[in-house]
Motif scaffolding. Structure first.
Motif, short mmCIF file in Angstrom:
data_model
loop_
_atom_site.label_atom_id
_atom_site.label_comp_id
_atom_site.label_asym_id
_atom_site.label_seq_id
_atom_site.Cartn_x
_atom_site.Cartn_y
_atom_site.Cartn_z
N CYS A 16 6.45 1.63 3.90
CA CYS A 16 6.48 2.33 2.61
C CYS A 16 7.58 3.37 2.53
O CYS A 16 8.03 3.71 1.44
CB CYS A 16 5.13 2.98 2.34
N ARG A 48 7.48 2.03 -6.87
CA ARG A 48 6.76 0.75 -7.00
C ARG A 48 7.03 -0.14 -5.79
O ARG A 48 6.13 -0.81 -5.27
CB ARG A 48 7.17 0.04 -8.28
N GLU A 52 4.29 -1.69 -3.19
CA GLU A 52 4.24 -3.13 -2.90
C GLU A 52 4.49 -3.44 -1.43
O GLU A 52 4.00 -4.45 -0.92
CB GLU A 52 5.25 -3.86 -3.78
N SER A 57 -2.45 -1.79 1.05
CA SER A 57 -2.70 -1.18 -0.28
C SER A 57 -3.16 0.27 -0.16
O SER A 57 -4.06 0.71 -0.88
CB SER A 57 -3.72 -2.01 -1.07
#
Length: 63
Positions: A16, A48, A52, A57
């Motif tokens: 991330c 975003r 993703e 998640s």
């Protein structure tokens, strides 16, 4: 827009951080920490991409 982290879902992959290094830092074990929850204008697409990129998640965006 705000970037939120559920730290209980983070498994320390570190995927991330690459799209938004100014918003997410990794601890010494690779777990994510949010530096700034507020996503600056122009960084929405990168935020975003960070959401993703997380296989568990653990990140989400909120308006």
């Amino acid at each position: 827009m705000k970037l939120l982290l559920d730290s209980t879902r983070c498994q320390g992959y570190g995927l991330c951080q690459e799209p938004v290094p100014d918003l997410i830092e990794l601890d010494e074990f690779g777990y994510a920490n949010i530096v700034s929850r507020d996503v600056p204008p122009g960084d929405e697409d990168a935020a975003r991409a960070a959401v993703e990129a997380c296989p568990n998640s653990a990140l989400r965006l909120e308006k």
